[in-house]
Design a protein around this motif. Structure first.
Motif, PDB file in Angstrom:
ATOM      1  N   THR A  63       7.557  -0.906   3.317  1.00  0.00           N
ATOM      2  CA  THR A  63       6.827   0.248   3.831  1.00  0.00           C
ATOM      3  C   THR A  63       6.915   0.323   5.348  1.00  0.00           C
ATOM      4  O   THR A  63       7.152   1.396   5.918  1.00  0.00           O
ATOM      5  N   ARG A  66      10.514   1.390   6.435  1.00  0.00           N
ATOM      6  CA  ARG A  66      10.830   2.801   6.189  1.00  0.00           C
ATOM      7  C   ARG A  66      10.049   3.717   7.119  1.00  0.00           C
ATOM      8  O   ARG A  66      10.561   4.762   7.543  1.00  0.00           O
ATOM      9  N   LEU A  67       8.832   3.355   7.464  1.00  0.00           N
ATOM     10  CA  LEU A  67       8.097   4.143   8.452  1.00  0.00           C
ATOM     11  C   LEU A  67       8.780   4.090   9.813  1.00  0.00           C
ATOM     12  O   LEU A  67       8.891   5.103  10.508  1.00  0.00           O
ATOM     13  N   TRP A  71      10.561   7.371  11.831  1.00  0.00           N
ATOM     14  CA  TRP A  71       9.510   7.717  12.778  1.00  0.00           C
ATOM     15  C   TRP A  71       9.910   8.878  13.685  1.00  0.00           C
ATOM     16  O   TRP A  71       9.054   9.643  14.138  1.00  0.00           O
ATOM     17  N   LEU A  78      11.119   9.274   3.122  1.00  0.00           N
ATOM     18  CA  LEU A  78      10.938   7.852   3.411  1.00  0.00           C
ATOM     19  C   LEU A  78      11.972   6.979   2.713  1.00  0.00           C
ATOM     20  O   LEU A  78      12.321   5.909   3.220  1.00  0.00           O
ATOM     21  N   LEU A 130       1.841   8.121   9.413  1.00  0.00           N
ATOM     22  CA  LEU A 130       1.413   6.895   8.754  1.00  0.00           C
ATOM     23  C   LEU A 130       0.952   7.150   7.323  1.00  0.00           C
ATOM     24  O   LEU A 130       1.185   6.325   6.427  1.00  0.00           O
ATOM     25  N   LYS A 132       2.149   9.178   5.224  1.00  0.00           N
ATOM     26  CA  LYS A 132       3.286   9.376   4.310  1.00  0.00           C
ATOM     27  C   LYS A 132       3.585   8.120   3.501  1.00  0.00           C
ATOM     28  O   LYS A 132       4.143   8.198   2.412  1.00  0.00           O
ATOM     29  N   SER A 133       3.222   6.956   4.030  1.00  0.00           N
ATOM     30  CA  SER A 133       3.509   5.710   3.323  1.00  0.00           C
ATOM     31  C   SER A 133       2.721   5.584   2.028  1.00  0.00           C
ATOM     32  O   SER A 133       3.026   4.718   1.201  1.00  0.00           O
ATOM     33  N   SER A 134       1.707   6.435   1.817  1.00  0.00           N
ATOM     34  CA  SER A 134       0.927   6.379   0.578  1.00  0.00           C
ATOM     35  C   SER A 134       1.797   6.633  -0.641  1.00  0.00           C
ATOM     36  O   SER A 134       1.510   6.143  -1.741  1.00  0.00           O
ATOM     37  N   LEU A 136       4.621   5.454  -1.257  1.00  0.00           N
ATOM     38  CA  LEU A 136       5.375   4.261  -1.638  1.00  0.00           C
ATOM     39  C   LEU A 136       4.527   3.233  -2.380  1.00  0.00           C
ATOM     40  O   LEU A 136       5.080   2.268  -2.924  1.00  0.00           O
ATOM     41  N   ALA A 145      -2.240   1.192   7.608  1.00  0.00           N
ATOM     42  CA  ALA A 145      -1.011   1.307   8.395  1.00  0.00           C
ATOM     43  C   ALA A 145      -1.409   1.608   9.825  1.00  0.00           C
ATOM     44  O   ALA A 145      -2.224   2.510  10.076  1.00  0.00           O
ATOM     45  N   VAL A 158       1.769  -2.874   8.750  1.00  0.00           N
ATOM     46  CA  VAL A 158       1.257  -2.484   7.436  1.00  0.00           C
ATOM     47  C   VAL A 158       0.584  -3.689   6.799  1.00  0.00           C
ATOM     48  O   VAL A 158       1.188  -4.770   6.711  1.00  0.00           O
TER      49      VAL A 158
END
Length: 342
Positions: A63, A66-67, A71, A78, A130, A132-134, A136, A145, A158
């Protein structure tokens, strides 16, 4: 006398019970089996706990990476990194929406931004990136995050956790009711480093003290052009397509002679020696029998042109008249590049 005989019988029975090995296996198994069962269950829970710990740690690392990778554009996917070229964060997002404040003063970082994940309700440019990582995270995994801008070092951290069901005995032994993972990844973007370096070396000395921070922020206005594809052009004839192609590649129309003595008119020959040809009405049969042999001779000769590019212009949205997939593959095998214009 009878009493003596009874005592003798009891003595023989007791002696035979002490000497006989019948039932010893059952007795030993009844004593050892609980111990084996406890060891097996313990190894099972320890193995499951170790597996989940590694899984959560790897998920946190993936995670964060990929963030960091996506970025520079919040519209990037992602997983694949794909994005529409028209969707950008703006020209000055690194200076106005990346946790940098007081740009024309001390140029100090504005601290850190941290959000809880998974989450869907966040305001702010950095918070949305940040969040957006949800997408994954699997069900049941939660955490946070965090993004920190240290000017020359941008970090994404993370932290994830996942509950782990186990008996109370193992909870006290492992001193934990959940597995955790933590990973830190650095945002590496050469474009940003070059821009910051050029601004620092070239403009700061001249600008500092001459403009207020507020006026400097007001001057950072994003461009209003949203469509990066340029003005639209409607092609209605072969001649119009050739004229458009000349202006597009900056080429000129030339007439070449092939090795077999045939004449070949190239719509636009650019400065690098690449011949560009526009097609609007011709059929695949005509291309295969008339145009392709001439261009293959020119390519094999290699003196008059360095490459051939065929440009096909669509008549309508149906795509009628476009080369088939088999014909396009044949052209590519022959060294002819195919470009389709909408």
């Amino acid at each position: 006398m009878r009493l003596v005989q009874q005592r003798a019988v009891r003595h023989r029975r007791l002696r035979s019970f002490r000497v006989s090995e019948e039932g010893s296996f059952t007795l030993e198994a009844s004593l050892v089996f609980p111990l084996i069962l406890i060891c097996t269950v313990t190894l099972l829970f320890v193995g499951m706990y170790a597996y989940q710990s590694v899984f959560v740690q790897q998920l946190a690392r993936t995670t964060a990476e990929r963030l960091a990778f996506t970025w520079n554009n919040s519209h990037k996917d992602l997983v694949t990194g794909n994005f529409n070229p028209n969707d950008t964060d703006g020209l000055y997002w690194r200076l106005t929406h990346d946790n940098v404040s007081d740009l024309f003063g001390m140029l100090s970082g504005s601290g850190t931004t941290e959000v809880k994940i998974p989450s869907s309700n966040n305001s702010g440019h950095v918070e949305n990136k940040l969040t957006k990582s949800s997408a994954l995270l699997p069900h049941g995994v939660t955490g946070s995050a965090k993004y920190a801008n240290y000017l020359f070092d941008h970090q994404i951290e993370v932290k994830l956790k996942n509950s782990f069901l186990m008996p109370d005995l193992f909870k006290r032994w492992l001193d934990s009711e959940q597995t955790t993972g933590r990973a830190v990844s650095h945002v590496v973007e050469p474009v940003e480093l070059i821009r910051l370096t050029d601004i620092t070396r070239t403009y700061f000395k001249a600008i500092k003290g001459r403009i207020s921070p507020q006026k400097a922020r007001d001057a950072l206005v994003e461009p209003t052009q949203d469509n990066l594809s340029g003005p639209s052009v409607t092609i209605k004839s072969e001649r119009q397509a050739a004229a458009y192609l000349k202006s597009l590649v900056g080429g000129t129309e030339v007439i070449l002679t092939t090795t077999s003595g045939k004449s070949r008119t190239v719509d636009a020959l650019d400065a690098r020696g690449i011949g560009h040809q526009a097609f609007y009405n011709m059929t695949e049969f005509q291309l295969r029998t008339e145009q392709m042999p001439k261009d293959i001779e020119l390519l094999n000769e290699g003196a008059q042109v360095k490459g051939i590019v065929w440009h096909f212009f669509k008549k309508d949205t149906s795509g009628k008249g476009m080369p088939s997939n088999s014909f396009r593959k044949e052209l590519e095998r022959k060294g002819i590049v195919v470009v389709i214009h909408n």
